[in-house]
Scaffold this motif. Structure first.
Motif, PDB file in Angstrom:
ATOM      1  N   THR A   1       0.804  -1.223   0.000  1.00 50.12           N
ATOM      2  CA  THR A   1       0.000   0.000   0.000  1.00 50.12           C
ATOM      3  C   THR A   1       0.833   1.266   0.000  1.00 50.12           C
ATOM      4  OG1 THR A   1      -0.123  -0.025   2.418  1.00 50.12           O
ATOM      5  CG2 THR A   1      -1.855  -1.170   1.215  1.00 50.12           C
ATOM      6  N   HIS A   2       2.109   1.191   0.336  1.00 50.44           N
ATOM      7  CA  HIS A   2       2.945   2.390   0.425  1.00 50.44           C
ATOM      8  C   HIS A   2       4.239   2.235  -0.361  1.00 50.44           C
ATOM      9  CE1 HIS A   2       0.309   4.099   3.491  1.00 50.44           C
ATOM     10  NE2 HIS A   2       0.311   2.916   4.059  1.00 50.44           N
ATOM     11  N   ALA A   3       4.173   1.526  -1.467  1.00 50.34           N
ATOM     12  CA  ALA A   3       5.400   1.218  -2.200  1.00 50.34           C
ATOM     13  C   ALA A   3       6.093   2.459  -2.744  1.00 50.34           C
ATOM     14  CB  ALA A   3       5.093   0.264  -3.350  1.00 50.34           C
ATOM     15  N   HIS A   4       5.332   3.537  -2.978  1.00 49.89           N
ATOM     16  CA  HIS A   4       5.930   4.730  -3.565  1.00 49.89           C
ATOM     17  C   HIS A   4       6.082   5.845  -2.546  1.00 49.89           C
ATOM     18  CE1 HIS A   4       4.089   3.175  -7.577  1.00 49.89           C
ATOM     19  NE2 HIS A   4       5.174   2.516  -7.226  1.00 49.89           N
ATOM     20  N   GLU A   5       5.993   5.523  -1.270  1.00 53.22           N
ATOM     21  CA  GLU A   5       6.112   6.542  -0.239  1.00 53.22           C
ATOM     22  C   GLU A   5       7.355   6.286   0.602  1.00 53.22           C
ATOM     23  OE1 GLU A   5       2.596   6.771   2.099  1.00 53.22           O
ATOM     24  OE2 GLU A   5       1.264   6.840   0.371  1.00 53.22           O
ATOM     25  N   PRO A   6       8.074   7.336   0.979  1.00 49.29           N
ATOM     26  CA  PRO A   6       9.229   7.154   1.860  1.00 49.29           C
ATOM     27  C   PRO A   6       8.774   6.875   3.273  1.00 49.29           C
ATOM     28  CG  PRO A   6       8.852   9.471   1.521  1.00 49.29           C
ATOM     29  CD  PRO A   6       7.852   8.753   0.653  1.00 49.29           C
ATOM     30  N   SER A   7       9.684   6.349   4.097  1.00 49.73           N
ATOM     31  CA  SER A   7       9.379   6.214   5.516  1.00 49.73           C
ATOM     32  C   SER A   7       9.373   7.589   6.150  1.00 49.73           C
ATOM     33  CB  SER A   7      10.451   5.346   6.197  1.00 49.73           C
ATOM     34  OG  SER A   7      11.633   6.101   6.380  1.00 49.73           O
TER      35      SER A   7
ATOM     36  N   ARG B   1      14.429   1.880   0.031  1.00 48.38           N
ATOM     37  CA  ARG B   1      13.755   2.886  -0.789  1.00 48.38           C
ATOM     38  C   ARG B   1      14.152   2.761  -2.251  1.00 48.38           C
ATOM     39  NH1 ARG B   1       9.417   4.981  -1.999  1.00 48.38           N
ATOM     40  NH2 ARG B   1       9.292   7.224  -2.337  1.00 48.38           N
ATOM     41  N   LEU B   2      15.441   2.507  -2.531  1.00 51.58           N
ATOM     42  CA  LEU B   2      15.881   2.327  -3.908  1.00 51.58           C
ATOM     43  C   LEU B   2      15.196   1.132  -4.564  1.00 51.58           C
ATOM     44  CD1 LEU B   2      19.703   3.085  -3.662  1.00 51.58           C
ATOM     45  CD2 LEU B   2      18.024   4.379  -4.993  1.00 51.58           C
ATOM     46  N   SER B   3      14.973   0.077  -3.793  1.00 48.77           N
ATOM     47  CA  SER B   3      14.268  -1.088  -4.319  1.00 48.77           C
ATOM     48  C   SER B   3      12.843  -0.723  -4.718  1.00 48.77           C
ATOM     49  CB  SER B   3      14.253  -2.203  -3.265  1.00 48.77           C
ATOM     50  OG  SER B   3      13.502  -3.314  -3.718  1.00 48.77           O
ATOM     51  N   GLN B   4      12.170   0.082  -3.872  1.00 48.29           N
ATOM     52  CA  GLN B   4      10.815   0.523  -4.193  1.00 48.29           C
ATOM     53  C   GLN B   4      10.803   1.398  -5.450  1.00 48.29           C
ATOM     54  OE1 GLN B   4       9.869   2.542  -0.585  1.00 48.29           O
ATOM     55  NE2 GLN B   4       9.406   0.671   0.563  1.00 48.29           N
TER      56      GLN B   4
ATOM     57  N   GLY C   1      11.226  -0.515  -8.635  1.00 44.09           N
ATOM     58  CA  GLY C   1       9.979  -1.149  -9.031  1.00 44.09           C
ATOM     59  C   GLY C   1       9.113  -0.186  -9.823  1.00 44.09           C
ATOM     60  N   HIS C   2       9.092   1.068  -9.399  1.00 48.45           N
ATOM     61  CA  HIS C   2       8.355   2.105 -10.125  1.00 48.45           C
ATOM     62  C   HIS C   2       9.006   2.370 -11.481  1.00 48.45           C
ATOM     63  CE1 HIS C   2       5.881   5.683 -10.656  1.00 48.45           C
ATOM     64  NE2 HIS C   2       6.974   6.397 -10.876  1.00 48.45           N
ATOM     65  N   LYS C   3      10.336   2.320 -11.533  1.00 46.63           N
ATOM     66  CA  LYS C   3      11.056   2.618 -12.778  1.00 46.63           C
ATOM     67  C   LYS C   3      10.766   1.569 -13.850  1.00 46.63           C
ATOM     68  CE  LYS C   3      15.608   3.717 -14.648  1.00 46.63           C
ATOM     69  NZ  LYS C   3      17.017   4.008 -14.366  1.00 46.63           N
ATOM     70  N   LYS C   4      10.493   0.340 -13.466  1.00 46.67           N
ATOM     71  CA  LYS C   4      10.193  -0.696 -14.456  1.00 46.67           C
ATOM     72  C   LYS C   4       8.962  -0.329 -15.276  1.00 46.67           C
ATOM     73  CE  LYS C   4      12.335  -4.516 -11.916  1.00 46.67           C
ATOM     74  NZ  LYS C   4      12.104  -5.762 -11.140  1.00 46.67           N
ATOM     75  N   ARG C   5       8.049   0.422 -14.642  1.00 47.92           N
ATOM     76  CA  ARG C   5       6.841   0.856 -15.349  1.00 47.92           C
ATOM     77  C   ARG C   5       7.041   2.221 -16.003  1.00 47.92           C
ATOM     78  NH1 ARG C   5       5.375  -1.391 -10.569  1.00 47.92           N
ATOM     79  NH2 ARG C   5       5.189   0.621  -9.497  1.00 47.92           N
ATOM     80  N   ASN C   6       8.154   2.882 -15.667  1.00 48.82           N
ATOM     81  CA  ASN C   6       8.474   4.201 -16.216  1.00 48.82           C
ATOM     82  C   ASN C   6       9.948   4.222 -16.596  1.00 48.82           C
ATOM     83  OD1 ASN C   6       5.891   5.925 -15.345  1.00 48.82           O
ATOM     84  ND2 ASN C   6       6.453   4.570 -13.652  1.00 48.82           N
ATOM     85  N   PRO C   7      10.309   3.510 -17.665  1.00 46.32           N
ATOM     86  CA  PRO C   7      11.738   3.312 -17.993  1.00 46.32           C
ATOM     87  C   PRO C   7      12.505   4.589 -18.276  1.00 46.32           C
ATOM     88  CG  PRO C   7      10.301   2.544 -19.772  1.00 46.32           C
ATOM     89  CD  PRO C   7       9.412   2.828 -18.610  1.00 46.32           C
ATOM     90  N   GLY C   8      11.823   5.700 -18.558  1.00 44.78           N
ATOM     91  CA  GLY C   8      12.540   6.947 -18.795  1.00 44.78           C
ATOM     92  C   GLY C   8      12.975   7.651 -17.532  1.00 44.78           C
TER      93      GLY C   8
END
Length: 487
Positions: A25-31, A104-107, A110-117
């Motif tokens: 639920t918080h994959a794109h949010e920092p701690s 955080r870099l791992s998260q 994961g987002h970058k795979k859907r946004n390769p640019g």
């Protein structure tokens, strides 16, 4: 909104555990242990999302980076979605800080795979230490930039835009960024940081800073005073002079006609305006002089608060830490503070529990030093070995983890007692408070700090952010003073 400054060092203590992040639920949010630069929204074409970890120096550096990239056509945004460039400004002081950034870099990847640019970069202390792992072995970033190479960011980003990886972690003996006006992205509009020097020459055996931030170099005194004046003109009411060891600040003009030490710089900034509060961090016990203390006493707008890290209360352990002072020296500096500035001057510290070969009696010496000084506040950790440090190369990390944690718990418990006692001194007194914001619990109350850096909460009435308010304190907790404004 930008997130509050929370020092990652605390995350090594049982008192403040690592914030949990739900990967679903918080994959794109920092701690909660980071600051996110808020949006600038000026219509620039490219979007920068930046998270800053660790110490005040990192937050100050992020303002410099934002200024450089703003001029290169980047607006900052507050969410990962929509970003063209993601930068993490990292800290290597504690193991927990590195673990948090890696997660955080791992998260983000994961987002970058859907946004390769999307371009991903790491700045700061981890960048220098882990450049090869990040770029070549793990391939989790496109860009690695050390603390002295931020001017090179436009060229490095262009290199990545062209399909290559980019790295610059060279340390400098000259770079101070004195000519760059920081974008005050993380400020409340009332308080601001001014970086007065970079790097560190002290070589404490537990610390990576000399290897990640390089040697000491002091910024032009005139540029510091000019920045303070600009902040006053913009409505700011408080500045904190920042450096790994501010007391060793020393600047000389190119013609050799002008020499400025830290006490003299402190006076120059205090004279900018009597309405400008001046703080500084951090002091090294071997360098803080009576001249600095007398300067603090002479100017009411220099806050009566000194962060004086002891690290240990035992002279043998201090020698192993390469702190270059012993316990009697430290105690004499505390006596000087009390003699020149009085009992009300607040003193805080750093304490490390379970350093290499620390015995039970040496731990008791730390507790007895705490009893001697009675600190207002402390940053408390158990020792975690940092690769590349002198301690990692030459000393054995031989105190069992459960012993470290038990000793740290004893240090924390004693400090909580002392903080409560020191706060009680403020009850029944009138404190000059600079209002910084609303109270976290109620918009009907305001929050600010007094000269001793204590948080004071009081009913809002007609007062607003940026006001100086005299508050009669009637109650205290371990961390906060409660009172009423005196009309």
């Amino acid at each position: 909104m930008s997130q509050p400054l929370i020092t990652l060092d605390f995350l090594d203590t049982p008192a403040l555990p690592t914030p949990a992040v739900d990967a679903t639920t918080h994959a794109h949010e920092p701690s909660g242990a980071v600051r996110v630069n808020p949006a600038t929204s000026t219509g620039r074409k490219r979007k920068l999302y930046m998270e800053s970890y660790g110490c005040q120096m990192n937050f100050s550096d992020s303002e410099i980076v934002s200024s450089i990239l703003f001029d290169e056509g980047f607006d900052t945004i507050e969410t990962l979605e929509g970003a063209d460039l993601v930068l993490l400004n990292t800290c290597s002081i504690r193991e927990k800080a590195e673990q948090t950034v890696r997660m955080r870099l791992s998260q983000i990847n994961g987002h970058k795979k859907r946004n390769p640019g999307l371009l991903v970069g790491v700045l700061g202390c981890m960048a220098e230490r882990l450049k090869t792992k990040f770029l070549e072995e793990e391939k989790i970033v496109d860009l690695v930039v050390g603390p002295d190479a931020y001017r090179d960011l436009p060229q490095l980003i262009a290199q990545v835009d062209g399909g290559q990886k980019a790295v610059n972690v060279l340390l400098s003996r000259e770079e101070t960024y004195a000519d760059i006006t920081p974008v005050r992205l993380n400020s409340n509009g009332i308080t601001a940081f001014i970086s007065i020097m970079r790097g560190c020459d002290n070589m404490c055996s537990f610390c990576v800073v000399p290897f990640t931030r390089g040697r000491e170099r002091s910024r032009d005194a005139h540029s510091i005073v000019r920045e303070a004046r600009d902040l006053v003109a913009a409505g700011y009411k408080e500045v904190t002079l920042l450096g790994q060891n501010v007391d060793s600040y020393k600047w000389a003009s190119e013609d050799g006609q002008e020499h400025v030490n830290f006490a003299q710089l402190l006076e120059r900034v205090a004279l900018v305006s009597p309405e400008l509060r001046v703080r500084f961090s951090t002091s090294h016990p071997k360098d803080i002089t009576d001249e600095v203390l007398h300067t603090m006493a002479r100017y009411e707008n220099i806050c009566k608060y000194i962060h004086l890290p002891a690290q240990s209360g035992n002279s043998r352990v201090l020698a192993l830490m390469n702190r270059t002072y012993d316990r009697p020296w430290y105690e004499e500096r505390v006596q000087a503070i009390r003699r020149i500035l009085g009992e009300d001057c607040a003193i805080s510290t750093d304490m490390i529990s379970g350093f290499c070969s620390e015995t039970e009696q040496e731990h008791q010496d730390t507790l007895s030093l705490m009893e001697y000084v009675r600190y207002d506040m402390a940053y408390m950790f158990f020792y975690s070995e940092r690769p590349g440090t002198l301690a990692a190369r030459k000393l054995e990390d031989d105190v069992p983890l459960e012993v470290k944690k038990r000793r740290l718990a004893e240090v924390i418990a004693l400090q909580q007692q002392h903080s409560k006692e020191r706060n009680l001194r403020g009850v029944g007194r009138v404190h000059r408070v600079l209002v910084e914001n609303f109270s976290k619990r109620s918009d009907e109350h305001l929050s600010g700090r007094n000269s001793q850096n204590q948080v004071v909460i009081f009913p809002r009435k007609h007062y607003k952010k940026g006001d100086y308010v005299d508050v009669l304190v009637h109650e205290s907790t371990t961390n906060t003073l409660l009172g009423e404004a005196v009309e």
